[in-house]
Design an enzyme around this catalytic site. Sequence first.
Site, PDB file in Angstrom:
ATOM      1  CG  PHE A   2      22.214   1.556 -21.997  1.00  0.00           C
ATOM      2  CD1 PHE A   2      21.704   0.271 -22.071  1.00  0.00           C
ATOM      3  CD2 PHE A   2      21.557   2.478 -21.203  1.00  0.00           C
ATOM      4  CE1 PHE A   2      20.565  -0.083 -21.364  1.00  0.00           C
ATOM      5  CE2 PHE A   2      20.415   2.143 -20.484  1.00  0.00           C
ATOM      6  CZ  PHE A   2      19.924   0.854 -20.569  1.00  0.00           C
ATOM      7  CB  SER A  47      17.902  -1.206 -17.551  1.00  0.00           C
ATOM      8  OG  SER A  47      17.477  -0.784 -16.276  1.00  0.00           O
ATOM      9  CB  CYS A  54      17.117   3.765 -19.457  1.00  0.00           C
ATOM     10  SG  CYS A  54      17.372   2.507 -18.192  1.00  0.00           S
ATOM     11  CG  HIS A 113      18.654   9.210 -17.954  1.00  0.00           C
ATOM     12  ND1 HIS A 113      19.459   9.433 -16.861  1.00  0.00           N
ATOM     13  CD2 HIS A 113      18.055   8.015 -17.741  1.00  0.00           C
ATOM     14  CE1 HIS A 113      19.355   8.420 -16.014  1.00  0.00           C
ATOM     15  NE2 HIS A 113      18.507   7.544 -16.534  1.00  0.00           N
TER      16      HIS A 113
END
Length: 245
Positions: A2, A47, A54, A113
């Site tokens: 992202f 996703s 995520c 993450h």
Amino acid sequence: MFTGLVETVGTVTSLVALDPSTSGGNGTSLTISDCATILTDAALGDSICVNGTCLTVTELEPAAAPYAAFKVGVAPETLRRTNLGSLREGGKVNLERAVSAATRMGGHFVQGHVDTVATIASVTPDGNALTFRLAPRERAVLRYIVEKGYITLDGASLTVTNVDDRHGWFEVMLIAYTQERVVMAAKGPGEEVNVEIDIVGKLVEKSVVGYLEGVAGREQGGVPAMLEKIVGRLVDEKLQTVQQR
């Protein structure tokens, strides 16, 4: 992957505890609506970054496009490590689709993450901007946070404006434009945000540590001996500079 550029803010319309016998754990299923603009090209298995986390799309509503809402499953480990476990029906979340080959990288590389959560210590107005001071739950992450560096808070790519390693906090500023487009602007002292540090810092640290350990392994006396040589060389260079003056 992202960018940390929040595309829209969605609304949590449902939180349902998953059946351990079918889900493999006591996770939660989230239904998020008010986000049709990012679901025009959505498909099961995609996703989507939800507050910097995520997650995988498990269901799209209605059954056929145009979609108005989507569901994701949140595993127990994710609930423990993020602020998603504190969400309630009606709560707002930042949303961003995964990047495509044509995506402009206006933010920075974000994995989705979450490394830790941080508690908002204070919010201070500065003109029409807001300065947030945050204290991370795991203070060890502060070694990766540097002034003017990137950080991701609830999925939004922001610039660090100040860091205090000794007292365990860092600061970011939200300009008026950003305040209107991210959920963090509505939060106050005591509330939590998800934190993802810039992956570059981790990679550099691992590379440097690996190099030093390799060199130390070839040096008699290991790391202490190697560091002593480095310090000694720096001192010698400093003395030579002083003598030349």
